[in-house]
Write a protein that holds these residues in place. Structure first.
Motif, PDB file in Angstrom:
ATOM      1  N   GLU A 126     -62.212  13.596  29.715  1.00 12.67           N
ATOM      2  CA  GLU A 126     -61.573  14.592  28.693  1.00 12.67           C
ATOM      3  C   GLU A 126     -62.774  15.035  27.848  1.00 12.67           C
ATOM      4  O   GLU A 126     -64.068  14.450  27.971  1.00 12.67           O
ATOM      5  N   THR A 127     -62.586  15.853  27.006  1.00 18.16           N
ATOM      6  CA  THR A 127     -63.508  16.510  26.021  1.00 18.16           C
ATOM      7  C   THR A 127     -63.602  15.382  24.964  1.00 18.16           C
ATOM      8  O   THR A 127     -62.783  14.445  24.669  1.00 18.16           O
ATOM      9  N   THR A 128     -64.706  15.298  23.921  1.00 18.26           N
ATOM     10  CA  THR A 128     -64.934  14.494  22.887  1.00 18.26           C
ATOM     11  C   THR A 128     -63.961  14.446  21.845  1.00 18.26           C
ATOM     12  O   THR A 128     -63.351  13.459  21.554  1.00 18.26           O
ATOM     13  N   PRO A 129     -63.532  15.540  21.394  1.00 18.31           N
ATOM     14  CA  PRO A 129     -62.325  15.589  20.157  1.00 18.31           C
ATOM     15  C   PRO A 129     -61.037  15.078  20.975  1.00 18.31           C
ATOM     16  O   PRO A 129     -60.423  14.142  20.141  1.00 18.31           O
ATOM     17  N   ILE A 130     -60.585  15.071  22.189  1.00 14.75           N
ATOM     18  CA  ILE A 130     -59.499  14.617  22.727  1.00 14.75           C
ATOM     19  C   ILE A 130     -59.463  13.228  22.959  1.00 14.75           C
ATOM     20  O   ILE A 130     -58.704  12.342  22.549  1.00 14.75           O
ATOM     21  N   GLY A 194     -68.127  24.957  20.241  1.00 14.17           N
ATOM     22  CA  GLY A 194     -67.897  24.146  19.285  1.00 14.17           C
ATOM     23  C   GLY A 194     -68.434  22.559  19.435  1.00 14.17           C
ATOM     24  O   GLY A 194     -68.414  21.644  18.806  1.00 14.17           O
ATOM     25  N   SER A 195     -68.698  22.158  20.987  1.00 18.88           N
ATOM     26  CA  SER A 195     -69.190  21.141  21.196  1.00 18.88           C
ATOM     27  C   SER A 195     -70.560  20.942  20.655  1.00 18.88           C
ATOM     28  O   SER A 195     -71.223  21.744  20.357  1.00 18.88           O
ATOM     29  N   LEU A 196     -71.296  19.679  20.880  1.00 12.35           N
ATOM     30  CA  LEU A 196     -72.530  19.435  20.266  1.00 12.35           C
ATOM     31  C   LEU A 196     -73.680  20.283  21.115  1.00 12.35           C
ATOM     32  O   LEU A 196     -74.591  20.664  20.578  1.00 12.35           O
ATOM     33  N   PRO A 197     -73.553  20.134  22.293  1.00 11.09           N
ATOM     34  CA  PRO A 197     -74.600  20.889  23.096  1.00 11.09           C
ATOM     35  C   PRO A 197     -74.678  22.286  22.929  1.00 11.09           C
ATOM     36  O   PRO A 197     -75.323  23.169  22.690  1.00 11.09           O
TER      37      PRO A 197
END
Length: 319
Positions: A126-130, A194-197
């Motif tokens: 999954e993505t980081t926030p999730i 919105g992700s870091l990259p």
């Protein structure tokens, strides 16, 4: 005192939810409530305030939470000293972002299964926030994400960051070196908005006063690789992830006079007083990552190096 009832209370208090605690222990919600009620009857006090739907411990419940952790830790220590049971004969829920999945997660799990064949895994990508939200809620035991999780009973460890590089199609990008402005003339593919990259890439272009032609945000590394393979633009990807994708021989790392910010990786996990399994798995992951090229020499908190532009390139400082 039935320590199974103590364990039930510990997880209800730790996760602040009867429902999530029941999921953690693979029990029905009614069975979990029955265990808490039986414990309250034995102790002669109410541990949970049931006057409304808002979760809260009573004063006695707050005090007993400390005792419950000590009791479960003592049980674990006694079992370990007496040699009872295999420490990793458990089911563990592990989550990871795609960058970790495509870089080192699979070979690490293969090694982990050799070292601990009794361990059963539930793997989520999954993505980081999730993932951060899941480990905070207790629906994951261990996650590898770009941000650390912060909550009661949750700990985080920094792992070596991942080098991020520009990748293009070997037949379409023949130059030995590009300026950031030249790469900005192509369609740019990066991680979800919105992700870091994504944020780091946008900041890099802004700092260098380069207006990219167009930046596309895509949540799947596989999708980005296939788009690049089809001749659609330039992608920012973890170097190790691309190196493991042997089925795409035409991918080429593009040398640029600006350096992308490395992707930080954190292992966040929920502590469990009943077992050392999670800590053992985390130590295994840290040891495995250190064996990778550059693993021991990397500093997770270090900023990216600045590379001076070559002659004739932009006069602005390059990251």
């Amino acid at each position: 005192m039935n320590l199974r009832f103590v364990e039930a209370f510990y997880w209800v208090a730790s996760l602040k939810s009867v429902t999530r605690a029941a999921e953690k222990l693979f029990l029905t919600q009614s069975a979990m409530s029955s265990r808490i009620a039986a414990l309250e009857e034995e102790l002669g006090v109410l541990l949970l305030d049931r006057r409304d739907k808002q979760f809260r411990l009573t004063l006695a419940g707050t005090r007993f939470f400390v005792h419950s952790q000590r009791l479960l830790e003592l049980q674990r220590e006694v079992k370990a000293e007496m040699g009872a049971g295999a420490p990793l004969a458990v089911s563990m829920r592990i989550g990871a972002i795609e960058s970790v999945l495509h870089s080192w997660l699979i070979p690490w799990i293969e090694q982990l299964r050799v070292d601990h064949p009794e361990l059963a895994l539930e793997l989520t990508v999954e993505t980081t926030p999730i993932l951060v939200e899941q480990v905070q809620r207790g629906t994951q035991d261990l996650v590898f994400a770009a941000l650390p999780a912060s909550a009661d009973g949750v700990r985080s460890r920094s792992l070596p960051p991942m080098d991020m590089v520009f990748m293009g199609h070997a037949e379409l990008h023949r130059k030995r070196r590009y300026t950031l402005a030249e790469l900005g003339e192509f369609e740019i593919l990066t991680f979800q908005r919105g992700s870091l990259p994504h944020v780091a890439l946008v900041d890099l272009f802004r700092q260098e006063r380069v207006e990219p032609r167009r930046v596309h945000t895509i949540s799947s590394i596989s999708a980005m690789v296939q788009l690049v393979q089809g001749g659609f633009g330039v992608a920012t990807l973890p170097r190790n992830a691309v190196q493991r994708m042997q089925t795409f021989p035409n991918l080429k790392q593009l040398t640029c006079d600006a350096t992308l910010q490395p992707l930080p990786i954190h292992a966040s996990y929920r502590t469990d007083p009943t077992t050392d399994a999670v800590q053992t798995v985390v130590k295994s992951a840290l040891a495995f990552v250190e064996t990778l090229p550059g693993g021991k020499s990397r500093n997770a908190g270090a900023p990216p190096k600045r590379i001076s532009p070559r002659s004739g390139a932009s006069k602005k400082s390059m990251r």
